[in-house]
Design a protein around this motif. Structure first.
Motif, short mmCIF file in Angstrom:
data_model
loop_
_atom_site.label_atom_id
_atom_site.label_comp_id
_atom_site.label_asym_id
_atom_site.label_seq_id
_atom_site.Cartn_x
_atom_site.Cartn_y
_atom_site.Cartn_z
N GLU A 425 35.58 56.52 33.32
CA GLU A 425 34.55 56.70 34.41
C GLU A 425 33.24 56.05 34.45
O GLU A 425 32.29 56.72 34.60
N GLU A 450 28.73 59.77 43.93
CA GLU A 450 27.34 60.69 43.91
C GLU A 450 27.10 61.05 42.51
O GLU A 450 25.70 61.49 42.36
N ASP A 451 27.89 61.62 41.66
CA ASP A 451 27.26 61.95 40.34
C ASP A 451 27.49 60.85 39.24
O ASP A 451 27.29 61.27 38.27
N TYR A 452 27.18 59.79 39.70
CA TYR A 452 27.09 58.42 38.62
C TYR A 452 25.54 58.10 38.44
O TYR A 452 24.76 58.23 39.52
N GLY A 453 25.38 58.03 37.25
CA GLY A 453 23.96 57.64 36.78
C GLY A 453 23.69 56.32 36.30
O GLY A 453 24.94 55.78 35.50
N SER A 489 22.10 60.42 43.53
CA SER A 489 23.02 60.98 44.75
C SER A 489 23.76 60.08 45.43
O SER A 489 23.89 60.07 46.62
N GLY A 490 24.23 59.14 44.68
CA GLY A 490 25.13 58.02 45.34
C GLY A 490 24.44 56.80 45.95
O GLY A 490 24.76 56.02 46.56
N LYS A 508 29.82 58.32 35.13
CA LYS A 508 29.78 59.61 35.59
C LYS A 508 28.99 60.69 34.85
O LYS A 508 28.93 60.58 33.53
N GLY A 509 28.08 61.39 35.54
CA GLY A 509 27.46 62.42 34.70
C GLY A 509 26.21 61.79 33.84
O GLY A 509 25.53 62.72 33.21
N TYR A 510 25.89 60.75 34.03
CA TYR A 510 24.81 60.14 33.46
C TYR A 510 23.45 60.30 33.67
O TYR A 510 23.11 59.89 34.86
N SER A 511 22.48 60.65 33.14
CA SER A 511 21.14 60.68 33.62
C SER A 511 20.27 60.33 32.36
O SER A 511 20.45 60.64 31.27
#
Ligand code: AHR
Length: 512
Positions: A425, A450-453, A489-490, A508-511
């Motif tokens: 991912e 969109e959910d990737y950081g 958001s992408g 994915k899901g990284y912030s």
């Protein structure tokens, strides 16, 4: 007088869509090459007296650096060298091995390293061997014997000889090159297209009769400007189509006239070369009404020109003289990055590629005989692509500001490729900013991500395009993780520094 530095920022936009896929990347896209040439073997991978040498005489410091690169396949033993090589010279007790004149590079080959030692070394660095056979001075007989020696389990003359020489298990070499650059007049035993095609056809047949599981690469042209280019490929494919799996391409670039914008655009020439060879492969496929697709093996590519003049001064007939020891600078690393981007973008058809070469000879790794080993500037783009460029290549739609040069028009300032690793991912964007006057405002529309950081934004750059790494200053040009990329958001945004290689890694899901 006041010196005014002009900064001109350029702009580029990229659209990526998760489902717009070029194809799965074969890990062998990150292959390399070790030839019996200069200090590649002797003083490079093998130096029995070196403080880090292991029980077989292999340098431990070099093994560590090669392992770092995660190169899955290494082409061996040439190159031009293979066209005069007797592989039997390099097996058995070392004291009994002959010293031979190598006519390709005008040196003495001591044969202390041969196929058994190289296979052992390849295992130590975690790579497979891509073996080339001699179709210059030799032919089908010696090639089939070599396959038998390497791959047949036991119970035949050559397999039993391998066992006697201390290797009870077969080397299991899957990938084989049918000669090297046989179209070039510099090659020992150079051939016309028809002569080579017939030799390759008969050699391929018997090699596969010995081991039907092997894959074969036939020689394409030595470079795109060979006078026989295209006709050569068509003839070779005409005769070998059903026997081979890949057709080779070779390309080296140089900045001889110190025109860096033009030099950095050379990867466009590589794109055109790849596209032309694909067209020829598919033309022959159509002509033959074949269901089989021939893929490409770009098994020699790099920057090569810095050492050309000094090589003319080298004394002939010595063992392992310093030959082709290009010292790579920042701008070379940028072009190497762009060449990697070209390979990734055509990874639907380019399944194998070998950075030529690996140690000391036009190489990312340099050594001093008896001294240290270090990373050249070009080590880093190769490392990043090899480590992070595994997965599926996506099709980037790029709108970039452009420039014109002596040989190219409409050169985009942004050169980029994207690799999606579905399993992990992760999404990785490789980007070169060709702008030498300032940064590049880079925005990306990452559809489906969109959910990737952004995990990290690696940057390789230097104010001085001619900056190099040396034994005394090995960390002059090194990457940092200080890049500015952000994704919300992408929507990706980054300022790519002037004259830089960039690796933007998202998960994915990284912030942060
Ligand atoms: O990589 C150096 C040389 O370049 C190789 O021996 C040959 O195949 C090519 O011309």
């Amino acid at each position: 007088m006041e010196v005014v530095c002009m900064t001109v920022v350029r702009k580029a936009q990229m659209t990526l869509e998760k489902d717009f896929r070029i194809g799965d990347i074969d890990p062998r896209l990150y292959g390399t090459f070790v030839e019996h040439l200069g200090r590649s073997i002797y003083g490079g991978i093998y130096e029995p007296g070196h403080p880090t040498a292991d029980e077989q005489g292999f340098r431990g410091d070099v093994i560590s650096l090669v392992r770092e690169l995660k190169t899955p396949v290494i082409r061996y033993p040439g190159g031009n060298f293979v066209s005069g090589y007797n592989w039997e010279d390099g097996i058995g007790p070392k004291a009994e091995r002959p010293r031979r004149l190598d006519l390709a590079w005008r040196t003495i080959e001591p044969n202390e390293v041969g196929v058994d030692e190289f296979a052992d070394w390849a295992r130590k660095v975690g790579s497979e061997v891509m073996m080339a056979v001699n179709l210059g001075t030799r032919g089908p007989d010696e090639a089939r014997n070599l396959v038998e020696y390497c791959n047949h389990p036991s119970g035949s003359y050559f397999s039993d000889l391998r066992i006697k020489n201390g290797h009870p298990q077969p080397h299991g070499i899957k990938l084989w090159c049918l000669g090297n650059e046989m179209d070039g007049p510099w090659q020992i035993g150079a051939k016309t297209a028809y002569e080579y095609a017939r030799a390759a056809q008969e050699t391929a047949k018997v090699m596969k009769w010995v081991d039907p599981t092997i894959e074969l690469v036939a020689c394409g042209s030595s470079h795109k400007s060979m006078p026989t280019f295209a006709d050569w490929e068509a003839m070779v494919l005409e005769l070998t189509y059903e026997h081979i799996d890949y057709l080779s391409l070779h390309t080296y670039f140089g900045n001889r006239d110190n025109d860096t914008p033009n030099f950095l655009a050379r990867s466009l020439e590589m794109d055109e070369f790849i596209n032309s060879v694909i067209a020829i492969c598919d033309y022959v496929k159509a002509k033959k009404r074949s269901k089989k697709t021939i893929h490409l093996s770009f098994d020699e590519w790099n920057v090569w020109y810095h050492s050309n003049e000094q090589d003319k001064q080298v004394e002939p007939w010595t063992v392992a003289p310093p030959l082709l020891e290009d010292v790579y600078n920042m701008e070379d690393a940028l072009l190497v990055g762009s060449m990697l981007i070209s390979l990734i973008r055509r990874s639907d058809r380019v399944k194998i590629a070998c950075l030529a070469q690996l140690v000391n000879v036009i190489a990312p790794i340099m050594t001093k005989t008896g001294g240290p080993a270090w990373r050249q500037t070009t080590f880093f783009p190769f490392l990043h692509a090899s480590v992070f460029g595994r997965g599926t290549a996506l099709l980037p739609i790029i709108k970039s500001d452009k420039y014109d040069t002596k040989d190219f028009s409409d050169v985009p300032y942004l050169d980029a490729a994207a690799v999606y690793n579905e399993e992990q991912e992760e999404l990785t964007i490789f980007a070169v900013n060709r702008n030498l006057e300032g940064g590049l405002e880079f925005t990306g529309d990452l559809r489906g991500f969109e959910d990737y950081g952004v995990v990290e934004h690696i940057v390789l750059t230097h104010d001085d395009l001619k900056a190099v790494n040396t034994a005394d200053n090995p960390d002059n040009v090194v990457p940092t993780t200080g890049g500015s990329a952000e994704a919300v958001s992408g929507q990706l945004s980054a300022l790519l520094p002037k004259q830089s290689w960039n690796v933007i890694r998202l998960k994915k899901g990284y912030s942060r």
